[in-house]
Design an enzyme around this catalytic site. Structure first.
Site, PDB file in Angstrom:
ATOM      1  N   ASP A  70       0.878  -1.173   0.000  1.00 13.56           N
ATOM      2  CA  ASP A  70       0.000   0.000   0.000  1.00 13.56           C
ATOM      3  C   ASP A  70       0.907   1.212   0.000  1.00 13.56           C
ATOM      4  O   ASP A  70       1.864   1.290   0.783  1.00 13.56           O
ATOM      5  CB  ASP A  70      -0.944   0.028   1.198  1.00 13.56           C
ATOM      6  CG  ASP A  70      -2.073   1.025   0.942  1.00 13.56           C
ATOM      7  OD1 ASP A  70      -2.903   0.748   0.042  1.00 13.56           O
ATOM      8  OD2 ASP A  70      -2.108   2.086   1.585  1.00 13.56           O
ATOM      9  N   TYR A 154       2.148   8.874 -10.141  1.00 12.63           N
ATOM     10  CA  TYR A 154       2.591  10.263  -9.986  1.00 12.63           C
ATOM     11  C   TYR A 154       4.035  10.494 -10.456  1.00 12.63           C
ATOM     12  O   TYR A 154       4.565  11.597 -10.310  1.00 12.63           O
ATOM     13  CB  TYR A 154       2.464  10.674  -8.507  1.00 12.63           C
ATOM     14  CG  TYR A 154       1.031  10.680  -7.996  1.00 12.63           C
ATOM     15  CD1 TYR A 154       0.212  11.782  -8.198  1.00 12.63           C
ATOM     16  CD2 TYR A 154       0.490   9.575  -7.329  1.00 12.63           C
ATOM     17  CE1 TYR A 154      -1.107  11.793  -7.740  1.00 12.63           C
ATOM     18  CE2 TYR A 154      -0.825   9.566  -6.880  1.00 12.63           C
ATOM     19  CZ  TYR A 154      -1.609  10.679  -7.084  1.00 12.63           C
ATOM     20  OH  TYR A 154      -2.916  10.685  -6.634  1.00 12.63           O
ATOM     21  N   ASP A 155       4.678   9.464 -11.008  1.00 12.20           N
ATOM     22  CA  ASP A 155       6.104   9.572 -11.349  1.00 12.20           C
ATOM     23  C   ASP A 155       6.467  10.729 -12.298  1.00 12.20           C
ATOM     24  O   ASP A 155       7.540  11.327 -12.130  1.00 12.20           O
ATOM     25  CB  ASP A 155       6.633   8.244 -11.898  1.00 12.20           C
ATOM     26  CG  ASP A 155       6.784   7.194 -10.800  1.00 12.20           C
ATOM     27  OD1 ASP A 155       6.779   7.578  -9.615  1.00 12.20           O
ATOM     28  OD2 ASP A 155       6.913   5.998 -11.125  1.00 12.20           O
TER      29      ASP A 155
HETATM   30  P1  ITT Z   1      -3.747  -2.209  -5.117  1.00 10.64           P
HETATM   31  O1  ITT Z   1      -4.473  -1.663  -3.913  1.00 10.64           O
HETATM   32  O2  ITT Z   1      -4.524  -3.252  -5.854  1.00 10.64           O
HETATM   33  O3  ITT Z   1      -2.352  -2.654  -4.773  1.00 10.64           O
HETATM   34  P2  ITT Z   1      -3.840   0.570  -5.944  1.00 10.64           P
HETATM   35  O4  ITT Z   1      -3.394   1.279  -7.179  1.00 10.64           O
HETATM   36  O5  ITT Z   1      -5.247   0.815  -5.477  1.00 10.64           O
HETATM   37  O6  ITT Z   1      -3.586  -1.006  -6.181  1.00 10.64           O
HETATM   38  P3  ITT Z   1      -2.844   1.841  -3.552  1.00 10.64           P
HETATM   39  O7  ITT Z   1      -4.164   1.819  -2.903  1.00 10.64           O
HETATM   40  O8  ITT Z   1      -1.637   1.471  -2.743  1.00 10.64           O
HETATM   41  O9  ITT Z   1      -2.814   0.859  -4.812  1.00 10.64           O
HETATM   42  O10 ITT Z   1      -2.624   3.273  -4.200  1.00 10.64           O
HETATM   43  C1  ITT Z   1      -1.378   3.733  -4.542  1.00 10.64           C
HETATM   44  C2  ITT Z   1      -1.518   5.059  -5.288  1.00 10.64           C
HETATM   45  O11 ITT Z   1      -0.295   5.766  -5.191  1.00 10.64           O
HETATM   46  C3  ITT Z   1      -1.794   4.847  -6.775  1.00 10.64           C
HETATM   47  O12 ITT Z   1      -2.560   5.930  -7.253  1.00 10.64           O
HETATM   48  C4  ITT Z   1      -0.422   4.880  -7.386  1.00 10.64           C
HETATM   49  O13 ITT Z   1      -0.444   5.325  -8.712  1.00 10.64           O
HETATM   50  C5  ITT Z   1       0.341   5.837  -6.448  1.00 10.64           C
HETATM   51  N1  ITT Z   1       1.717   5.332  -6.302  1.00 10.64           N
HETATM   52  C6  ITT Z   1       2.175   4.418  -5.398  1.00 10.64           C
HETATM   53  N2  ITT Z   1       3.453   4.116  -5.620  1.00 10.64           N
HETATM   54  C7  ITT Z   1       3.820   4.849  -6.686  1.00 10.64           C
HETATM   55  C8  ITT Z   1       5.001   4.948  -7.419  1.00 10.64           C
HETATM   56  O14 ITT Z   1       6.066   4.209  -7.128  1.00 10.64           O
HETATM   57  N3  ITT Z   1       5.039   5.785  -8.442  1.00 10.64           N
HETATM   58  C9  ITT Z   1       3.959   6.518  -8.773  1.00 10.64           C
HETATM   59  N4  ITT Z   1       2.778   6.473  -8.163  1.00 10.64           N
HETATM   60  C10 ITT Z   1       2.705   5.638  -7.120  1.00 10.64           C
END
Ligand code: ITT
Length: 201
Positions: A70, A154-155
């Protein structure tokens, strides 16, 4: 060692598979039909546990080792937003692009063209031996014009500390060395080592 990955996010799954190339990582959707998991904990650790527990239970395989990620971004001039709401910042059905655009819009609305920010990742491991969590962080700045199309989420607007390019522009190798996710995964390796030893006894 076989690990079941509890995520529906293709960007995360890609990075995790590369970083954990010494494990056999199986996306849970290859074993059972993907299902909706309500992530309503107040923090990353809580949501990571919710996901890993839900998939462990749904698999019905006591021997499985399930892990989840997460993660999200926290922006200083937005008082830490979007944080745990990163996936839904642009609305319930928001795409990565919608979320990114909202973040840049909100920073501009505050009168800034950049802001200090950091990514957080929590990894949860759920298996018969117990429940474990680890964390990792990556610090830098968000900018209000996206650059590059590498990475995901957000990269394109995140410039890691010590660099002048965004993660969208930098090689994947830079992110995999520096990232919140790579640190949380590195911290999880000793835990997996202990689980492996317990299973060999
Ligand atoms: P799962 O819950 O199925 O794993 P999700 O996309 O809903 O997938 P999260 O609830 O953890 O996952 O949300 C993470 C958010 O943060 C998501 O919008 C990602 O794009 C962003 N995010 C997380 N790590 C990132 C990264 O390394 N680079 C860019 N954006 C990231």
């Amino acid at each position: 060692m076989k690990l079941v990955l509890a995520t529906s996010n293709k960007g995360k799954a890609r990075e995790i598979t590369v970083m954990y190339s010494d494990f056999e990582v199986i996306p849970y959707s290859e074993l059972i039909s993907p299902f909706e998991i309500i992530e309503d904990a107040p923090d990353f650790k809580g949501n990571a546990l919710i996901k890993a527990r839900a998939v462990y239970k749904a698999l019905g395989d006591e021997e499985a080792i399930v892990f989840s990620d997460d993660s999200g971004i926290s922006v200083e001039v937005l008082d830490g937003a979007p944080g745990v709401f990163s996936a839904r910042y642009g609305g319930e059905e928001a795409s990565d692009r919608d979320n990114l655009e909202k973040l840049m819009r909100e920073v501009k609305k505050k009168g800034f063209s950049s802001s200090p920010a950091f990514y957080t990742a929590a990894i949860a491991i759920v298996c018969k031996e117990g429940e474990y969590t680890t964390h990792g962080w990556m610090y830098g700045d968000v900018v209000t014009e996206p650059r590059g199309d590498g990475g995901f989420g957000y990269d394109p607007c995140f410039v890691p500390k010590g660099y002048d390019k965004t993660l969208g522009e930098l090689d994947d190798g830079v992110k995999s060395k520096l990232s919140h996710r790579s640190q949380a995964l590195a911290n999880a390796k000793p835990v997996l080592g202990v689980i492996r030893k317990m299973r060999e006894r």
